[in-house]
Structures are given as structure tokens and as C-alpha cells.
Scaffold this motif. Structure first.
Motif, PDB file in Angstrom:
ATOM      1  N   PRO A 189       0.821  -1.163   0.004  1.00 28.20           N
ATOM      2  CA  PRO A 189      -0.100   0.087  -0.075  1.00 28.20           C
ATOM      3  C   PRO A 189       0.821   1.185   0.040  1.00 28.20           C
ATOM      4  N   ASN A 190       0.267   2.405  -0.587  1.00 32.05           N
ATOM      5  CA  ASN A 190       0.845   3.869  -0.612  1.00 32.05           C
ATOM      6  C   ASN A 190       1.323   4.273   0.758  1.00 32.05           C
ATOM      7  N   ILE A 191       2.193   5.006   1.023  1.00 35.24           N
ATOM      8  CA  ILE A 191       2.639   5.339   2.218  1.00 35.24           C
ATOM      9  C   ILE A 191       1.861   6.067   2.964  1.00 35.24           C
ATOM     10  N   ASP A 192       0.930   6.899   2.267  1.00 32.80           N
ATOM     11  CA  ASP A 192      -0.165   7.782   2.714  1.00 32.80           C
ATOM     12  C   ASP A 192      -1.387   6.814   3.154  1.00 32.80           C
ATOM     13  N   SER A 193      -1.663   5.638   2.628  1.00 31.10           N
ATOM     14  CA  SER A 193      -2.757   4.853   2.765  1.00 31.10           C
ATOM     15  C   SER A 193      -2.691   4.407   4.464  1.00 31.10           C
ATOM     16  N   VAL A 234      -0.586   1.297   7.957  1.00 32.83           N
ATOM     17  CA  VAL A 234      -0.345   1.459   9.608  1.00 32.83           C
ATOM     18  C   VAL A 234      -1.367   0.430  10.407  1.00 32.83           C
ATOM     19  N   VAL A 235      -2.534   0.470   9.675  1.00 33.97           N
ATOM     20  CA  VAL A 235      -3.482  -0.591  10.241  1.00 33.97           C
ATOM     21  C   VAL A 235      -4.080  -1.640   9.593  1.00 33.97           C
TER      22      VAL A 235
END
Length: 159
Positions: A79-83, A87-88
Motif C-alpha cells: 500500500p501507499n505510504i499515505d494509505s 499503518v492499520v
């Protein structure tokens, strides 16, 4: 005792020349086998000419898969780093079939939003979000769930 160094020594020079000469001769034999006609009488002892093209292509395709295609597949699936998915793990946190819309879906419900339980304890003032919460009673071994970053920080770093 002499130190090990990459400097040229007589035995390295001899071995280097021998390997250079060996692989040059092998390359010329390979090219001759690939391009000379079969009518020389050696075709029964040599592999098929098909392998003259197949083996280099096989090596190139194998190298392309190992160093280009497999890493590209992994990068495409990341996934993109902003997605939020970086993180979750949303499959663990949200109810089945629901779609992520905001961070508030991942937070614990407030005491006002939860039906009071018959054996519930008194509300407690939360030091992190300054809201009154009602402590939850949980089974001894909690099921697999999302660990909220605030909860982890409060456990480890709260005074």
C-alpha cells in the motif's frame, strides 16, 4: 606472514590468464556448435541446436523474474505510504463489510455511546482524550484486535 591483499600476485595472474583462456575457448566452441551445420557427423554426440538459443534465453528470463518481475509484484501489492492500510490492518479493526471513512471508527467507543452493562463500574476520567469512559470488562485472553497507538503509548510511557 604476508598479509592478504587484492594486489596481483604471480599465481593470481596465472590462474586469471588460465580462466580467461578457458572461457574464451569454451565461448568459441559454443558459437561453433550453434552455427556450424549438423552434417559434420557429431550431431549424435552433441545436444540439439535448440539449446543454443534456449539456455541463454532461460538464463535471461530467470534473471528478469528474480530481479525485476518479483520485486515489481511486491511493490505493486504494497500500500501507499499515505494509505491507512500501511499503518492499520483494517480487517482486524472494522466490522465485516464496513468501509474505512475516518480514524474515529478505530477509536474505542465513548461511555455515552455504549449501553451500560449491569455489572459496569463507575466512569473514569481519561487522561489522554479528557473524556469520561466506562471501563470495559474483557475476557482474560483478548481476541486478535487492533492495538491503538494511544493505548500502547499510555501503557508504556504514561507517568
Amino acid at each position: 606472514m604476508p598479509e592478504h591483499s587484492p594486489a596481483p600476485t604471480p599465481h593470481r595472474a596465472i590462474y586469471g590468464f588460465a580462466f580467461y583462456f578457458l572461457f574464451t575457448v569454451l565461448f568459441f566452441i559454443y558459437v561453433a556448435w550453434a552455427y556450424l551445420p549438423v552434417e559434420l557427423g557429431l550431431h549424435s554426440h552433441l545436444p540439439d541446436k535448440y539449446f543454443a538459443a534456449f539456455v541463454p534465453v532461460l538464463i535471461i528470463v530467470g534473471a528478469a523474474f528474480a530481479f525485476i518481475i518479483y520485486p515489481a509484484i511486491n511493490l505493486a501489492l504494497t500500500p501507499n505510504i499515505d494509505s491507512i492500510a500501511s499503518v492499520v490492518d483494517l480487517k482486524l479493526t472494522l466490522p465485516k463489510g464496513s468501509k474505512f471513512t475516518s480514524w474515529s471508527q478505530l477509536q474505542h467507543p465513548r461511555a455515552e455511546d455504549v449501553d451500560p452493562q449491569p455489572n459496569a463500574t463507575a466512569p473514569v476520567q481519561c487522561n489522554l482524550c479528557r473524556i469520561t469512559h466506562r471501563p470495559k470488562t474483557r475476557p482474560p485472553i483478548a481476541p486478535l484486535r487492533f492495538l491503538d497507538l494511544q493505548e500502547v503509548n499510555a501503557t508504556f510511557f504514561d507517568n
